[in-house]
Scaffold this active site. Sequence first.
Site, PDB file in Angstrom:
ATOM      1  N   THR A  89      -0.562  -9.032  -4.804  1.00 11.32           N
ATOM      2  CA  THR A  89      -1.845  -9.626  -4.416  1.00 11.32           C
ATOM      3  C   THR A  89      -2.771  -8.626  -3.716  1.00 11.32           C
ATOM      4  OG1 THR A  89      -0.464 -10.553  -2.673  1.00 11.32           O
ATOM      5  CG2 THR A  89      -1.240 -12.065  -4.360  1.00 11.32           C
ATOM      6  N   GLU A  90      -2.242  -7.446  -3.376  1.00  9.21           N
ATOM      7  CA  GLU A  90      -3.069  -6.335  -2.883  1.00  9.21           C
ATOM      8  C   GLU A  90      -2.342  -5.043  -3.180  1.00  9.21           C
ATOM      9  OE1 GLU A  90      -4.589  -6.242   1.190  1.00  9.21           O
ATOM     10  OE2 GLU A  90      -4.859  -8.421   1.140  1.00  9.21           O
ATOM     11  N   ASN A  91      -3.118  -4.037  -3.579  1.00 14.07           N
ATOM     12  CA  ASN A  91      -2.619  -2.684  -3.766  1.00 14.07           C
ATOM     13  C   ASN A  91      -3.863  -1.880  -4.089  1.00 14.07           C
ATOM     14  OD1 ASN A  91      -1.369  -0.777  -6.448  1.00 14.07           O
ATOM     15  ND2 ASN A  91      -0.627  -0.522  -4.378  1.00 14.07           N
TER      16      ASN A  91
ATOM     17  N   TYR B 292       0.835  -1.221   0.000  1.00 13.44           N
ATOM     18  CA  TYR B 292       0.000   0.000   0.000  1.00 13.44           C
ATOM     19  C   TYR B 292       0.861   1.259   0.000  1.00 13.44           C
ATOM     20  CZ  TYR B 292      -4.063  -2.914   0.652  1.00 13.44           C
ATOM     21  OH  TYR B 292      -5.043  -3.852   0.443  1.00 13.44           O
TER      22      TYR B 292
END
Length: 464
Positions: free
Chosen positions: A358-360, A286
């Site tokens: 896998t997340e952002n 993030y």
Amino acid sequence: MLPANFLWGASLSAHQTEGAATEDGKSQSVQDVRQRNPKIADFSVAADHYHRYAEDINLLAKAGIKALRISIPWTRIIPDGLDDVNPLAIKHYHQVFNEMHNQGIEPMVTTYHFDLPQVLQEQGGWIKQSTVTAYEKYVKVLFQEFGSEVKYWLTINEPNVMLLADRKILGFSYTHQERYQAFYNLMIAEKKAFQACHQLCPQAQIGPVPNISYVYPGSAKPQDIRAAEYFNAIRNWAYLDFSVRGIINPIFQNYLHQTGIDLKIKAEDEELVQQNFPDFLGMNYYTSVTVEYPKAGQNRTSGMSDQQSEDVYEKGFYKGLTNPYLSKNDFNWTVDPLGLQTTLEVVNDRYHLPIYITENGLGAYDELTADYQVHDDYRINYLSAHLQSIQQAVDAGVPVQGYLPWSAIDLVSVHEGMKKRYGLIYVDRTEQDLKTLARYPKDSYFWYQQVIKNNGVNKDAKTV
Ligand code: BG6
């Protein structure tokens, strides 16, 4: 240029989206029972994805998405945590995977996303070796049941953030001793998942999924440089070194030693640790983190609130601060796309494995207009800038093979409820009012559709 087979996807977790918290035999997880601010949404209905998965998958397929990361809740598959497999849950996820395959979407499945069965938590949770045994049994059920349907597996979501931001995420705090006992057990559990996956579904691939954010020093002062090195080891490398290199990171080990903990790989675990490794790295990013060496009189409660640098602190080691060179989002998180490129290059330098982001994503206050649109140009700017960074990392030789932003649809944020929205698709509900729960693609959805079509962002696209 991104590779032609780049895996364009999106991400979700079960407890933040599914709802149906007591349906079809599901037991309670630590997320269902943890104390939450009563003004913010709980997880009982969430985005109602358990009932609306087909509609969601359909909409995502129309955007051209090729992979959807979901998590499976342990509390559905084995409600008592230990023994009895729940056929209703097995049936449900077969249906979900069927739907994905029918729509040309590859599932990427996280075995565990912050949601330990409460019954196991009451027996000590991750500080107990018995939880590792129970987890091994649980993942073997997943691999046996779904091994032929799932090509990409992820082990344990962000064990690093879960342990460092325990109060925010789990609703309780570990003692220092317990935290690192849990660290060891989580890492051994992960090794068991690598082993079981490779044995039971040799055609599949499995990887860890920590939150990796490069830690910057607040200044060029040698003490600040050391503070950053320590926090890099404690927050990032301890986890990946265990998974990928089968070692306890030496700076982390020295930190533990200085804080009264003697951590070694147990003789009976040596073989497991040295012989079972991931096929790829899942990585959530993030923003970056900035720390300095704590000055006298700067004492504050130890701990970390997920990604906000200011809350990071450990007496004698590091203290987080706001990086003055970065902007912030609506929720006080800094925004640092270049930090993603740096993080990717350092991760590649250390581990030499294929990487999937896998997340952002960007948590923001979105507004649904009277004609059911969401003009989230701020999210487009954020995602676009991070994708440019990924493209530059790829050009510099980093094997990034996929991008699965957070999140596919709006969901309940870990501790800030429904108002902090991440989705490409708007879900019509507020903190307390379930409204219609209807889905509305946002501007970012249509933007992402084009990005997928073009296999990347335009070099001169707007950035944050
Ligand atoms: C990651 C988690 O740490 O950050 C997600 O894996 C979470 O579950 C995401 O939602 C964003 O954090 P938050 O607190 O804004 O929901």
